[in-house]
Write an enzyme that holds these catalytic residues in place. Structure first.
Site, PDB file in Angstrom:
ATOM      1  N   HIS A  55    -100.556  74.754 -30.562  1.00  0.00           N
ATOM      2  CA  HIS A  55     -99.482  74.377 -30.603  1.00  0.00           C
ATOM      3  C   HIS A  55     -98.529  75.710 -31.972  1.00  0.00           C
ATOM      4  CE1 HIS A  55     -99.256  70.151 -29.261  1.00  0.00           C
ATOM      5  NE2 HIS A  55     -99.479  71.105 -29.156  1.00  0.00           N
ATOM      6  N   GLU A  57     -97.666  74.699 -34.730  1.00  0.00           N
ATOM      7  CA  GLU A  57     -97.997  74.592 -36.379  1.00  0.00           C
ATOM      8  C   GLU A  57     -99.416  74.716 -37.019  1.00  0.00           C
ATOM      9  OE1 GLU A  57     -95.386  71.154 -35.365  1.00  0.00           O
ATOM     10  OE2 GLU A  57     -96.712  72.357 -34.418  1.00  0.00           O
ATOM     11  N   CYS A  85     -96.320  66.923 -34.302  1.00  0.00           N
ATOM     12  CA  CYS A  85     -97.600  65.436 -33.496  1.00  0.00           C
ATOM     13  C   CYS A  85     -98.282  64.840 -34.139  1.00  0.00           C
ATOM     14  CB  CYS A  85     -97.893  67.030 -31.983  1.00  0.00           C
ATOM     15  SG  CYS A  85     -99.665  67.458 -32.452  1.00  0.00           S
ATOM     16  N   CYS A  88    -101.301  67.947 -35.153  1.00  0.00           N
ATOM     17  CA  CYS A  88    -100.049  69.080 -35.674  1.00  0.00           C
ATOM     18  C   CYS A  88    -100.129  68.490 -37.212  1.00  0.00           C
ATOM     19  CB  CYS A  88     -99.457  69.725 -35.465  1.00  0.00           C
ATOM     20  SG  CYS A  88     -99.277  70.797 -34.157  1.00  0.00           S
TER      21      CYS A  88
END
Length: 160
Positions: A55, A57, A85, A88
């Protein structure tokens, strides 16, 4: 009057997300800033790297840690085009990042077909007694428009 500092750095995250969309990645971008200077601005790389944990992040945290030569990112702020999420958020917490600034909401991502878990960063912070400061809705309409851009370019692509 000029744009706010939050807006300036969110635009870097938006730019990174657009680069990712052009490369066939999902519409998420993140930028980590320390002392008014960007350390890492990246897009989601899940499909490119065949790594569900790639992801934006997490990738930004990995890059910033390598750049600083340590695993703690004290004094840093992360700008994310969408509310992080749970995975993250946890990585942000463990990295010691002091502040999360995000644009689009979990509901915006869900509306585009992403299977986001509907637990907010504020709920996770409260449950975990995290001291992370959270600012939401920064350039929200621009961040949410990334989902429309992605959808128009990637019709039929299966999401996570």
């Amino acid at each position: 009057m000029g744009e706010s500092e939050d807006g300036k750095f969110m635009r870097l995250a938006i730019r990174a997300a657009r680069i990712g969309i052009r490369k066939g990645q999902s519409p998420f971008g993140a930028c980590i800033v320390k002392g008014g200077k960007p350390l890492s601005c990246v897009h989601n790389g899940v499909w490119q790297q065949t790594d569900i944990t790639a992801h934006a992040e997490v990738r930004a945290i990995r890059n910033a840690c390598r750049r600083l030569g340590r695993i703690k990112l004290w004094g840093c702020t992360i700008y994310s085009t969408c509310e992080p999420c749970p995975m993250c958020f946890s990585a942000i917490h463990w990295a010691g990042i002091r502040r999360i600034v995000f644009g689009a909401s979990i509901a915006d991502a869900q509306a585009c077909g992403f299977s986001e878990l509907a637990i907010s960063n504020r709920e996770m912070a409260a449950l975990g007694k995290s001291k992370i400061k959270i600012s939401q809705g920064v350039l929200r309409s621009e961040c949410a428009s990334l989902f429309r851009e992605f959808s128009s370019k990637n019709r039929g692509k299966k999401l996570y």
